[in-house]
Design an enzyme around this catalytic site. Structure first.
Site, PDB file in Angstrom:
ATOM      1  N   LYS A 110     -61.725  71.332 -23.664  1.00  0.00           N
ATOM      2  CA  LYS A 110     -61.608  69.873 -23.684  1.00  0.00           C
ATOM      3  C   LYS A 110     -62.528  69.223 -22.648  1.00  0.00           C
ATOM      4  O   LYS A 110     -62.441  68.030 -22.398  1.00  0.00           O
ATOM      5  CB  LYS A 110     -60.153  69.484 -23.429  1.00  0.00           C
ATOM      6  N   ARG A 147     -42.584  70.129 -22.441  1.00  0.00           N
ATOM      7  CA  ARG A 147     -43.317  69.397 -23.484  1.00  0.00           C
ATOM      8  C   ARG A 147     -42.493  69.402 -24.766  1.00  0.00           C
ATOM      9  O   ARG A 147     -41.721  70.317 -25.020  1.00  0.00           O
ATOM     10  CB  ARG A 147     -44.673  70.085 -23.776  1.00  0.00           C
ATOM     11  N   PRO A 195     -56.192  63.610 -26.125  1.00  0.00           N
ATOM     12  CA  PRO A 195     -57.368  64.160 -26.832  1.00  0.00           C
ATOM     13  C   PRO A 195     -57.417  65.688 -26.710  1.00  0.00           C
ATOM     14  O   PRO A 195     -57.324  66.222 -25.612  1.00  0.00           O
ATOM     15  CB  PRO A 195     -58.561  63.526 -26.109  1.00  0.00           C
ATOM     16  N   GLU A 196     -57.502  66.334 -27.829  1.00  0.00           N
ATOM     17  CA  GLU A 196     -57.649  67.789 -27.845  1.00  0.00           C
ATOM     18  C   GLU A 196     -59.043  68.108 -28.386  1.00  0.00           C
ATOM     19  O   GLU A 196     -59.872  67.209 -28.543  1.00  0.00           O
ATOM     20  CB  GLU A 196     -56.543  68.419 -28.695  1.00  0.00           C
TER      21      GLU A 196
END
Ligand SMILES: [Zn+2]
Length: 277
Positions: free
Chosen positions: A58, A247, A2-3
């Site tokens: 966030k 990443r 979730p961003e």
């Protein structure tokens, strides 16, 4: 993960269904959360009312009427679920807040990496965040000043919540694609026109995504993230994926041509390369 848009969507739910409610009970079901929340802290929540909810990057802050803050962070894949108190809980329920209207707010988190903390009323809450990515007052000038002293490439910098709060791996990739900036471009080589484009791209990407959740495949068609080998939506060049700072980074080697060339030691997963124009 979730961003900002997904957290904002979760906050909409809280604003509609949790704000104004009084906590009747809070239960913590997972050991990792039990280590953060003492039984006495949980008992002390009884009778407190959720006065307002706030997003910072966030992070989710549920401000209680007595000044205490219930602070939640979804991390990898946490989420809220609303249910009736006493209803069977979902498999990955980690914590439950029961409200005075017979509803319950369940913290669901399959990986159990999400966090909930309670901050005392007089605590100075420093989350170490830079400007919020969705803040319309955040300017390209500010971004330029923040990037100027940085070593290293732009993509990992955009994930640093101290530089800008709210972006994660997905929307950082989407923003760079939209701005036609190479993820490998050193921060301090970006000129004002590129940074202005990047600032606008971040706003556009977040605006388009807000209210959706990336797991709802139909709501937002991502332009570059998770599209390795698929044609770039602008130029049809296959999208590449490399591992950058641990990443996955997705980018179009044609319209996000590295200039100066990307570092040789970046672990490219595909052999395809194109000359920078
Ligand atoms: Zn392209």
């Amino acid at each position: 993960m979730p961003e900002l848009p997904e957290v904002e969507a979760a906050l909409e739910v809280l604003r509609a269904r949790a704000r104004g409610r009084t906590i009747v009970r809070m239960r913590v079901l997972h050991p990792a959360l039990r280590r953060r929340l003492a039984p006495s802290q949980l008992r002390a929540l009884v009778g407190a009312r959720i006065a307002r909810v706030e997003r910072r990057g966030k992070h989710q802050l549920l401000h209680l009427d007595d000044g205490r803050i219930l602070h939640a962070h979804f991390r990898m894949n946490g989420d809220w679920m609303l249910t009736e108190t006493g209803a069977p809980l979902p498999r990955f329920a980690r914590a439950v807040l029961d409200f005075d209207d017979g509803s319950s707010l369940v913290f669901v988190d399959s990986r159990a990496l999400g966090t909930i903390d309670v901050h005392p009323a007089d605590a100075e809450l420093d989350l170490g965040l830079g400007p919020d990515a969705a803040d319309p007052e955040w300017t390209a000038e500010q971004l330029e000043a923040a990037l100027a002293p940085r070593r290293g490439p732009i993509k990992p910098a955009l994930l640093d919540q101290r530089l800008v709060a709210g972006l994660g791996n997905i929307y950082a990739a989407e923003s760079l694609w939209r701005a036609r900036i190479s993820p490998f471009a050193p921060c301090r080589t970006l000129g004002r026109p590129q940074i202005t484009k990047l600032r606008k791209a971040i706003a556009a990407v977040l605006l388009r995504a807000t209210g959706s959740r990336y797991t709802d495949d139909d709501t937002v068609a991502l332009d570059v993230y998770d599209r390795e080998g698929l044609p770039c939506r602008r130029c049809r060049t296959p999208v590449e994926r490399v591992v950058q700072a641990g990443r996955s980074t997705y980018y179009c080697p044609q319209c996000q041509a590295a200039n100066p060339p990307k570092p040789a030691r970046s672990a490219a997963k595909t052999k395809r390369t194109r000359k920078a124009r």
